[in-house]
Design a protein around this motif. Sequence first.
Motif, mmCIF file in Angstrom:
data_model
loop_
_atom_site.group_PDB
_atom_site.id
_atom_site.type_symbol
_atom_site.label_atom_id
_atom_site.label_comp_id
_atom_site.label_asym_id
_atom_site.label_seq_id
_atom_site.Cartn_x
_atom_site.Cartn_y
_atom_site.Cartn_z
ATOM 1 N N PRO A 117 0.787 -1.238 0.000
ATOM 2 C CA PRO A 117 0.000 0.000 0.000
ATOM 3 C C PRO A 117 0.820 1.289 0.000
ATOM 4 C CG PRO A 117 -1.041 -1.615 1.424
ATOM 5 C CD PRO A 117 0.266 -2.200 1.002
ATOM 6 N N LEU A 118 1.883 1.357 0.787
ATOM 7 C CA LEU A 118 2.675 2.591 0.832
ATOM 8 C C LEU A 118 3.465 2.792 -0.452
ATOM 9 C CD1 LEU A 118 3.993 2.806 4.512
ATOM 10 C CD2 LEU A 118 2.260 4.231 3.387
ATOM 11 N N ALA A 121 1.012 4.158 -2.897
ATOM 12 C CA ALA A 121 0.679 5.555 -2.611
ATOM 13 C C ALA A 121 1.777 6.490 -3.108
ATOM 14 C CB ALA A 121 0.458 5.739 -1.109
ATOM 15 N N VAL A 122 3.026 6.150 -2.810
ATOM 16 C CA VAL A 122 4.146 6.994 -3.223
ATOM 17 C C VAL A 122 4.229 7.059 -4.749
ATOM 18 C CG1 VAL A 122 6.658 7.200 -3.232
ATOM 19 C CG2 VAL A 122 5.470 6.619 -1.115
ATOM 20 N N PHE A 123 4.076 5.921 -5.406
ATOM 21 C CA PHE A 123 4.166 5.886 -6.865
ATOM 22 C C PHE A 123 3.065 6.731 -7.499
ATOM 23 C CE2 PHE A 123 3.492 4.249 -11.105
ATOM 24 C CZ PHE A 123 4.784 4.119 -11.584
ATOM 25 N N GLY A 130 2.469 14.428 -9.567
ATOM 26 C CA GLY A 130 3.656 15.277 -9.566
ATOM 27 C C GLY A 130 4.113 15.757 -8.213
ATOM 28 N N TYR A 131 3.832 15.005 -7.161
ATOM 29 C CA TYR A 131 4.256 15.386 -5.818
ATOM 30 C C TYR A 131 5.776 15.265 -5.696
ATOM 31 C CZ TYR A 131 -0.215 15.853 -3.340
ATOM 32 O OH TYR A 131 -1.434 16.289 -2.880
ATOM 33 N N SER A 132 6.383 16.177 -4.953
ATOM 34 C CA SER A 132 7.788 16.041 -4.600
ATOM 35 C C SER A 132 7.902 15.024 -3.469
ATOM 36 C CB SER A 132 8.353 17.385 -4.130
ATOM 37 O OG SER A 132 7.753 17.761 -2.886
ATOM 38 N N HIS A 133 9.120 14.545 -3.198
ATOM 39 C CA HIS A 133 9.281 13.584 -2.104
ATOM 40 C C HIS A 133 8.958 14.230 -0.757
ATOM 41 C CE1 HIS A 133 10.601 10.015 -4.164
ATOM 42 N NE2 HIS A 133 11.463 10.707 -4.871
ATOM 43 N N ARG A 134 9.207 15.516 -0.643
ATOM 44 C CA ARG A 134 8.848 16.203 0.604
ATOM 45 C C ARG A 134 7.333 16.187 0.796
ATOM 46 N NH1 ARG A 134 6.803 20.891 1.592
ATOM 47 N NH2 ARG A 134 7.106 21.613 -0.554
ATOM 48 N N GLU A 135 6.595 16.464 -0.275
ATOM 49 C CA GLU A 135 5.132 16.463 -0.185
ATOM 50 C C GLU A 135 4.597 15.059 0.070
ATOM 51 O OE1 GLU A 135 3.951 20.141 -3.187
ATOM 52 O OE2 GLU A 135 4.665 18.257 -4.036
ATOM 53 N N VAL A 136 5.180 14.059 -0.598
ATOM 54 C CA VAL A 136 4.756 12.678 -0.368
ATOM 55 C C VAL A 136 4.983 12.294 1.085
ATOM 56 C CG1 VAL A 136 5.220 10.264 -0.901
ATOM 57 C CG2 VAL A 136 5.133 11.951 -2.743
ATOM 58 N N ALA A 137 6.139 12.656 1.621
ATOM 59 C CA ALA A 137 6.473 12.323 3.007
ATOM 60 C C ALA A 137 5.443 12.900 3.976
ATOM 61 C CB ALA A 137 7.872 12.844 3.343
ATOM 62 N N GLU A 138 4.965 14.101 3.686
ATOM 63 C CA GLU A 138 3.949 14.719 4.547
ATOM 64 C C GLU A 138 2.631 13.950 4.479
ATOM 65 O OE1 GLU A 138 3.674 18.733 3.235
ATOM 66 O OE2 GLU A 138 5.592 19.342 4.136
ATOM 67 N N VAL A 139 2.304 13.430 3.304
ATOM 68 C CA VAL A 139 1.051 12.694 3.146
ATOM 69 C C VAL A 139 1.075 11.373 3.904
ATOM 70 C CG1 VAL A 139 -0.410 11.455 1.478
ATOM 71 C CG2 VAL A 139 0.467 13.736 0.924
ATOM 72 N N ILE A 140 2.189 10.633 3.808
ATOM 73 C CA ILE A 140 2.246 9.289 4.404
ATOM 74 C C ILE A 140 2.880 9.290 5.784
ATOM 75 C CG2 ILE A 140 2.291 8.212 2.121
ATOM 76 C CD1 ILE A 140 5.285 7.695 2.557
ATOM 77 N N ALA A 142 5.947 10.103 6.823
ATOM 78 C CA ALA A 142 7.246 9.440 6.809
ATOM 79 C C ALA A 142 8.317 10.482 6.502
ATOM 80 C CB ALA A 142 7.268 8.336 5.754
ATOM 81 N N SER A 143 9.577 10.057 6.526
ATOM 82 C CA SER A 143 10.668 10.958 6.177
ATOM 83 C C SER A 143 10.801 11.048 4.661
ATOM 84 C CB SER A 143 11.976 10.451 6.778
ATOM 85 O OG SER A 143 12.361 9.236 6.155
ATOM 86 N N GLU A 144 11.473 12.098 4.212
ATOM 87 C CA GLU A 144 11.703 12.260 2.782
ATOM 88 C C GLU A 144 12.566 11.116 2.256
ATOM 89 O OE1 GLU A 144 13.354 15.802 -0.149
ATOM 90 O OE2 GLU A 144 12.560 16.298 1.839
ATOM 91 N N ALA A 145 13.519 10.675 3.057
ATOM 92 C CA ALA A 145 14.379 9.561 2.653
ATOM 93 C C ALA A 145 13.565 8.285 2.488
ATOM 94 C CB ALA A 145 15.487 9.351 3.688
ATOM 95 N N ASN A 146 12.596 8.082 3.387
ATOM 96 C CA ASN A 146 11.746 6.894 3.300
ATOM 97 C C ASN A 146 10.881 6.936 2.039
ATOM 98 O OD1 ASN A 146 8.973 5.432 5.045
ATOM 99 N ND2 ASN A 146 10.770 4.391 4.259
ATOM 100 N N SER A 147 10.401 8.134 1.705
ATOM 101 C CA SER A 147 9.609 8.286 0.479
ATOM 102 C C SER A 147 10.448 7.902 -0.738
ATOM 103 C CB SER A 147 9.131 9.734 0.339
ATOM 104 O OG SER A 147 8.559 9.963 -0.933
ATOM 105 N N ARG A 148 11.683 8.335 -0.772
ATOM 106 C CA ARG A 148 12.565 8.000 -1.894
ATOM 107 C C ARG A 148 12.804 6.497 -1.983
ATOM 108 N NH1 ARG A 148 14.977 12.426 -4.146
ATOM 109 N NH2 ARG A 148 14.801 14.364 -2.942
ATOM 110 N N GLN A 149 13.001 5.863 -0.837
ATOM 111 C CA GLN A 149 13.222 4.413 -0.819
ATOM 112 C C GLN A 149 11.997 3.663 -1.331
ATOM 113 O OE1 GLN A 149 14.217 3.740 3.280
ATOM 114 N NE2 GLN A 149 16.392 4.252 3.014
ATOM 115 N N LEU A 150 10.810 4.079 -0.885
ATOM 116 C CA LEU A 150 9.576 3.434 -1.314
ATOM 117 C C LEU A 150 9.371 3.601 -2.821
ATOM 118 C CD1 LEU A 150 7.266 4.530 1.639
ATOM 119 C CD2 LEU A 150 7.851 2.177 1.058
ATOM 120 N N TYR A 151 9.667 4.788 -3.318
ATOM 121 C CA TYR A 151 9.501 5.060 -4.745
ATOM 122 C C TYR A 151 10.471 4.222 -5.585
ATOM 123 C CZ TYR A 151 9.364 7.727 -9.117
ATOM 124 O OH TYR A 151 9.248 8.108 -10.428
#
Length: 296
Positions: A117-118, A121-123, A130-140, A142-151
């Motif tokens: 699921p996560l 969501a990130v993808f 067109g969300y940035s990783h910072r914006e994605v991190a705020e939604v889920i 999580a940290s910005e680094a975690n968003s990048r890893q998930l993506y």
Amino acid sequence: MAVDAVEEFERHRPKLFGLAYRMLGSAEEAEDVVQDAYLRWHQASTVESPWAWLAKVTTNLCVNRLTSARARRESYVGSWLPEPVLTADGALGPLDSAEQREFVSLAFLVLMERLNPLERAVFVLREAFGYSHREVAEVINASEANSRQLYTRARRRLAEARGGFDRRAGQACPRDLVESFLAAAEQGDLPGLEKVLAEDVTVWVDGGGKVGAARRPISGISQVARYLVGSLSIAGQGVRLSVTEVNGALGLLARAGEELVGVLVPETSDGRVSGIRVIANPDKLRLSHPGGLPGS
């Protein structure tokens, strides 16, 4: 609730539906999620950024649903396919590029089932909105680094899936090929069908155990041609096929009288039909009609 707050929500409803559908692969569930988001919006106090707030609520509602949805799909009778959506009227938002169309195709949404699921969501937030990783991190949350890893993990899983047995996912058929397929199918022309099918063509049929349908994929040019001709003859002479846009690609609607009984979406490779997704489960056809869809 203030009239302007209702109007503000309705302004975002189409995008929220598009977000929820890409997450869930079900128009009915997506509309349920949008309605749940509306109830939370109704109860909220001051919201500084309505779209950001609503997108976060909608995404997290979808993430919660996906866990139970995965369990349901593992016990699903036969092949599971996403609920088709008519997109000619913009029900899923702009589909101006080949990439935008691919990301809502039935084949690609099937591949998305491989993501947790996560990751999904990130993808979706990155690729479709067109969300940035910072914006994605705020939604889920999580940290910005975690968003990048998930993506990165999501892209790798999808690439691996495309490189395997389903490598042709998302390649829509051109109109002339769809019309040739339609003519042969309507006439029960077995040789004509075989001419437009690839040697390794596969058909997936989603009947959900509600109608008579193949429960396993059928592969091979002669097997698929015979199955299609046989299915249409069993359905009777009253079945009509018409071309329309389904999930960003040309597909066929099968009607018996006024009743929609199936949606067929062909895929192409090297100028021939290489795959056909058939949705016949009546529970998935209730929203797929020219009268419009939630969010359209």
